[in-house]
Design an enzyme around this catalytic site. Structure first.
Site, PDB file in Angstrom:
ATOM      1  N   HIS A 179      55.814  50.252  57.720  1.00  0.00           N
ATOM      2  CA  HIS A 179      56.946  50.574  56.852  1.00  0.00           C
ATOM      3  C   HIS A 179      58.074  51.197  57.673  1.00  0.00           C
ATOM      4  O   HIS A 179      57.847  52.098  58.478  1.00  0.00           O
ATOM      5  CB  HIS A 179      56.471  51.558  55.778  1.00  0.00           C
ATOM      6  CG  HIS A 179      57.464  51.822  54.694  1.00  0.00           C
ATOM      7  ND1 HIS A 179      57.833  50.873  53.773  1.00  0.00           N
ATOM      8  CD2 HIS A 179      58.156  52.959  54.363  1.00  0.00           C
ATOM      9  CE1 HIS A 179      58.692  51.400  52.916  1.00  0.00           C
ATOM     10  NE2 HIS A 179      58.914  52.654  53.260  1.00  0.00           N
ATOM     11  N   GLU A 219      53.063  47.070  56.277  1.00  0.00           N
ATOM     12  CA  GLU A 219      53.704  48.163  55.553  1.00  0.00           C
ATOM     13  C   GLU A 219      52.817  49.398  55.419  1.00  0.00           C
ATOM     14  O   GLU A 219      53.273  50.533  55.546  1.00  0.00           O
ATOM     15  CB  GLU A 219      54.090  47.700  54.140  1.00  0.00           C
ATOM     16  CG  GLU A 219      55.189  46.674  54.073  1.00  0.00           C
ATOM     17  CD  GLU A 219      56.580  47.280  54.078  1.00  0.00           C
ATOM     18  OE1 GLU A 219      56.717  48.507  54.268  1.00  0.00           O
ATOM     19  OE2 GLU A 219      57.541  46.508  53.907  1.00  0.00           O
ATOM     20  N   SER A 260      63.156  50.801  51.328  1.00  0.00           N
ATOM     21  CA  SER A 260      62.185  51.657  50.643  1.00  0.00           C
ATOM     22  C   SER A 260      62.784  52.150  49.329  1.00  0.00           C
ATOM     23  O   SER A 260      63.155  51.333  48.491  1.00  0.00           O
ATOM     24  CB  SER A 260      61.759  52.798  51.569  1.00  0.00           C
ATOM     25  OG  SER A 260      60.601  53.449  51.081  1.00  0.00           O
TER      26      SER A 260
END
Length: 520
Positions: free
Chosen positions: A439, A335, A214
């Site tokens: 995610h 995600e 990330s």
């Protein structure tokens, strides 16, 4: 639905997600293991010996950024006399409550943690993986990532890093050296420490892989594009942080021009009462940390058109102005589902009637919004998964494909998609729809987050072992392939799912990448 209102809901939803996933420690703590000592150039550190590995926590790699050093490039750490206790993590960098229980206001936070398997030493130096945590450049801590499984199974040394976050890491102001990039400069200081010191811990200073997820993955991109990072690392792993993120896609990290960052800095100064001060920076350095945290934006963005980051990373990749090293890059299949679920639960349902307004909140161009509604129609009252697909495709999957294309023109690249639709949930509550592989869902396969052991099925344990094998072989040889794992071709995306690790050529179609490439 205003953009501000939606993004506020987004920030709250993701803060809650991270808090439940990372922060909890095991219910009972084991007895403290025997100590072990290593000598660094700044002084000796006493770590802890465990079953098959050693840990050294809270080692300073730079001076505390306090007082006049707040918003200054990192300075060398001050040497110490005697043996420094390195059996417990140091403070996280200042951040609101979330991943770090209760948050942090301690600016003395530029520390790192080393995990090294037994047997590592000068006679057998091991590859090194330096891990940069995610959290929107606003939250997170290196100590949240227990790396002992990666270190022992992969026979590597793992370093996890704290770096300045939020406004303390990315404030920009005219005349302030390092504007907008202090957190990135901290990462480079940690890499310099690794080059100089990791040999004492059994690491090979000439075989360093910079990795992150990330915002940490995007940080790796920034370091690839930073001339001041030249020679500091030898391979790169980018998880769910594509280099081609854009400010108008607010879910994935990106950078902004220095002028934009300075405008945000002026807004912060005004909010804390320093906007009209004779010396704005002197005033800001007197503001206490809680007040700065309250005034800063939910997520932060580093500034380009700066000495550390002269060019926006997407432009740097397109112009072949980046460090030519092998890269392992990828994303999760779903995600966007975590964000979509959080926003739905925050009171923004996605139905055929509300869908055009939801899209318009994130894609304000009328023509673009209408095209997205046509490409991703919502036919049922629960359109959350469609919203999640838009977020994931636009912000992660397709930018990752674009990043892959730009990198692969010049360097070896291996790309994956983590696709375990039954990955351990990252929240304790019940989501409004199945999240699939959202995610950050790959992280428990690589680390014990917050010190918690994994709760995986036998097939998921096998997938975790295979992923660690791929990641650490890449760190060792610049190629993830080996005799014990399915072959990973460079020309395709490797889909990672329990007992189903296969190359696939359907990723671009599944994520509507032709559509996203067409609308820009």
């Amino acid at each position: 639905m205003s953009m501000h209102r939606v993004l506020t809901a987004l920030g709250c939803a993701m803060t809650a997600l991270l808090a439940t996933s990372w922060s909890a420690a095991p219910p009972t703590q084991p007895a403290r293991p025997a100590a072990t000592t290593v000598r660094t150039h700044d002084g000796p550190v006493r770590g802890a010996a465990h079953d098959g590995y050693r840990t050294f926590e809270g080692i300073p790699y730079a001076a505390p950024p306090l007082g006049r050093l707040r918003w200054a490039p990192p300075r060398p750490a001050t040497p110490w006399s005697g043996v420094r206790d390195a059996t417990r993590p140091a403070s996280a960098c200042p951040q609101p409550a979330g991943e770090v229980p209760g948050g942090s206001t301690d600016e003395d936070c530029l520390h790192l943690n080393v995990t090294t398997p037994d047997g590592a030493g000068p006679a057998r130096p091991l590859p090194v993986i330096v891990w940069l945590h995610g959290g929107g450049l606003t939250t997170g801590a290196g100590s949240s990532y227990d790396a002992h499984r990666m270190a022992t199974r992969g026979d590597v040394v793992v370093v996890t890093v704290n770096y300045r976050l939020g406004s303390l890491g990315f404030l920009a102001h005219s005349g302030l050296p390092g504007s907008g990039t202090f957190g990135l400069a901290d990462q480079q200081a940690a890499l310099r420490w690794v080059r100089a010191e990791i040999g004492a811990f059994g690491g090979d200073a000439h075989k360093v892989t910079l990795a992150g997820e990330s915002a940490g993955g995007y940080s790796v991109c920034a370091q690839l594009a930073s001339p001041t990072a030249a020679g500091l690392f030898d391979r790169a792993i980018i998880e769910s942080g594509p280099c081609t993120g854009r400010p108008d896609r607010p879910f994935a990290p990106s950078s902004v021009p220095l002028s934009t960052a300075r405008a945000a800095g002026a807004d912060l100064a005004a909010k804390v009462g320093c906007g009209s001060a004779r010396d704005v920076m002197a005033c800001l350095r007197r503001v206490d940390v809680p007040r700065l945290l309250e005034a800063q934006e939910i997520d932060q963005q580093p500034a380009h058109i700066t000495p550390l980051l002269p060019v926006d990373p997407p432009a740097a990749l397109a112009a072949d102005r980046f460090h030519h090293i092998p890269v392992l890059i990828g994303n999760t299949r779903d995600e966007g589902n975590g964000w979509a679920a959080g926003i739905v639960q925050a009171g923004h349902p996605v139905t055929p009637d509300t869908w055009p307004d939801v899209v318009a909140a994130f894609f304000p161009s009328p023509g673009e919004a209408q095209a997205i509604v046509r490409e991703y129609p919502v036919h049922r009252t629960d359109g959350g998964p469609v919203f999640g697909a838009v977020i994931g495709d636009a912000n992660f999957a397709c930018p990752t494909s674009r990043t892959d294309d730009l990198l692969a023109s010049h360097v070896p690249v291996w790309r994956y998609e983590f696709a375990d639709e039954h990955a351990p949930p990252l929240t304790s509550g019940v989501p409004p729809f199945p999240l699939g592989a959202p995610h950050a869902s790959e992280l428990p396969y690589l680390f014990d987050l917050g010190g918690r052991p994994r709760d995986l099925t036998a097939a998921q344990h096998r997938l975790a072992d295979t992923m660690i094998d791929y990641w650490t072989r890449f760190a060792r040889t610049a190629d993830p392939n080996g005799p014990s794992s399915p072959h990973w071709p460079r020309q395709t995306v490797l889909s990672l799912a329990p007992d189903h690790i296969v190359p696939t050529r359907t990723v671009l179609r599944r994520h509507h990448c032709a559509f996203w490439n067409a609308i820009g």
